[in-house]
Scaffold this motif. Structure first.
Motif, mmCIF file in Angstrom:
data_model
loop_
_atom_site.group_PDB
_atom_site.id
_atom_site.type_symbol
_atom_site.label_atom_id
_atom_site.label_comp_id
_atom_site.label_asym_id
_atom_site.label_seq_id
_atom_site.Cartn_x
_atom_site.Cartn_y
_atom_site.Cartn_z
ATOM 1 N N GLN A 218 29.966 -39.715 12.849
ATOM 2 C CA GLN A 218 31.402 -39.841 13.168
ATOM 3 C C GLN A 218 31.889 -38.731 14.080
ATOM 4 O OE1 GLN A 218 34.070 -40.417 9.643
ATOM 5 N NE2 GLN A 218 32.130 -40.443 8.543
ATOM 6 N N LEU A 219 31.089 -37.701 14.207
ATOM 7 C CA LEU A 219 31.554 -36.509 14.929
ATOM 8 C C LEU A 219 30.996 -36.439 16.348
ATOM 9 C CD1 LEU A 219 31.359 -33.948 11.996
ATOM 10 C CD2 LEU A 219 33.419 -34.835 13.083
ATOM 11 N N ASP A 220 30.473 -37.572 16.815
ATOM 12 C CA ASP A 220 29.913 -37.627 18.172
ATOM 13 C C ASP A 220 28.953 -36.464 18.375
ATOM 14 O OD1 ASP A 220 31.533 -39.856 18.584
ATOM 15 O OD2 ASP A 220 33.205 -38.612 19.270
ATOM 16 N N ASP A 221 29.075 -35.799 19.490
ATOM 17 C CA ASP A 221 28.168 -34.688 19.785
ATOM 18 C C ASP A 221 28.911 -33.384 19.524
ATOM 19 O OD1 ASP A 221 26.032 -33.187 20.661
ATOM 20 O OD2 ASP A 221 26.620 -33.319 22.773
ATOM 21 N N PHE A 222 29.084 -33.066 18.260
ATOM 22 C CA PHE A 222 29.831 -31.868 17.900
ATOM 23 C C PHE A 222 28.975 -30.633 18.189
ATOM 24 C CE2 PHE A 222 32.185 -29.590 14.216
ATOM 25 C CZ PHE A 222 33.090 -29.042 15.112
ATOM 26 N N ILE A 223 29.508 -29.745 19.011
ATOM 27 C CA ILE A 223 28.724 -28.595 19.470
ATOM 28 C C ILE A 223 28.231 -27.755 18.292
ATOM 29 C CG2 ILE A 223 28.854 -26.433 20.795
ATOM 30 C CD1 ILE A 223 30.844 -27.879 22.654
ATOM 31 N N LEU A 224 29.067 -27.653 17.272
ATOM 32 C CA LEU A 224 28.682 -26.848 16.101
ATOM 33 C C LEU A 224 27.380 -27.327 15.487
ATOM 34 C CD1 LEU A 224 29.762 -24.588 14.082
ATOM 35 C CD2 LEU A 224 30.478 -26.508 12.656
ATOM 36 N N LEU A 225 27.142 -28.652 15.568
ATOM 37 C CA LEU A 225 25.981 -29.230 14.898
ATOM 38 C C LEU A 225 24.750 -29.278 15.790
ATOM 39 C CD1 LEU A 225 27.759 -32.170 13.038
ATOM 40 C CD2 LEU A 225 27.281 -29.859 12.230
ATOM 41 N N ARG A 226 24.897 -28.886 17.046
ATOM 42 C CA ARG A 226 23.726 -28.881 17.922
ATOM 43 C C ARG A 226 22.765 -27.803 17.485
ATOM 44 N NH1 ARG A 226 26.406 -28.832 23.877
ATOM 45 N NH2 ARG A 226 27.535 -30.797 23.711
ATOM 46 N N LYS A 227 21.506 -28.132 17.595
ATOM 47 C CA LYS A 227 20.465 -27.171 17.239
ATOM 48 C C LYS A 227 20.592 -25.917 18.108
ATOM 49 C CE LYS A 227 15.495 -27.291 16.414
ATOM 50 N NZ LYS A 227 14.261 -28.024 16.691
ATOM 51 N N GLY A 228 20.554 -24.792 17.453
ATOM 52 C CA GLY A 228 20.521 -23.540 18.207
ATOM 53 C C GLY A 228 21.841 -23.085 18.780
#
Length: 163
Positions: free
Chosen positions: A123-133
């Motif tokens: 639901q959060l699309d490409d949330f930067i917080l959840l990107r690896k690294g």
DNA sequence: GCCAACGTTGGC
DNA sequence: GCCAACGTTGGC
């Protein structure tokens, strides 16, 4: 209206600390990454809302909401030798680092855990917080991401989030 | 404490 | 401008 997420290590500065300060206001200082600095300086607007996020702790989580209540101004910690954020390359006339004042708007009774966010990643699309690294400490949040995360926090909030 | 990922530094 | 070395972030 853009939205943001601000990271802080709660052992250094937590939402509980902010809550105890006069007017629940503090300078968001110590940002020492150019991309985060640029966002803080160039992209934010007075009055914008940001999630307060606790990082590097047992339960990383969105713990509340703050409002940006100042324009960007030179970060005094960069030129203060007693500050842990002192940058010896800076002078008061040549200080590349900025901060902004923030004010507490909502303190979630129950934090929205990083693990909760991961569970709803779709639901959060490409949330930067959840990107690896991702190590960015100042992160843009889309209106949709904002609204979604706010629904996770509903029924757990003290205070009112006004727009 | 571990370690992957990333940003910064500095020699060339 | 390249890139190896190093330091830092941050989840686990």
């Amino acid at each position: 209206m853009p939205y943001w997420l601000l990271k802080s290590e709660p052992s250094v500065f937590s939402i509980e600390h902010l809550n105890k300060l006069p007017n629940q206001m503090a300078a968001w200082d110590g940002v020492r990454n150019y991309q985060a600095r640029n966002t803080l300086r160039d992209d934010m607007n007075l009055g914008d809302l940001a999630f307060f996020y606790h990082s590097s702790c047992p339960q990383p989580a969105v713990v509340g909401v703050v409002r940006i209540v100042s324009e960007a101004y030179p970060d005094p910690t960069a030129t203060n030798p007693k500050s842990p954020y002192f940058d010896e390359r800076c002078t008061k006339l040549n200080n590349p680092w900025v901060c902004r004042d923030v004010q507490l708007v909502a303190h979630y009774h129950k934090p929205v855990l990083l693990s909760d966010l991961r569970q709803h990643q779709a639901q959060l699309d490409d949330f930067i917080l959840l990107r690896k690294g991702t190590r960015l400490s100042v992160i843009p949040v889309s209106p949709k991401q904002w609204a979604t995360i706010c629904t996770f926090a509903e029924d757990h909030t003290h205070g009112t989030v006004t727009k």
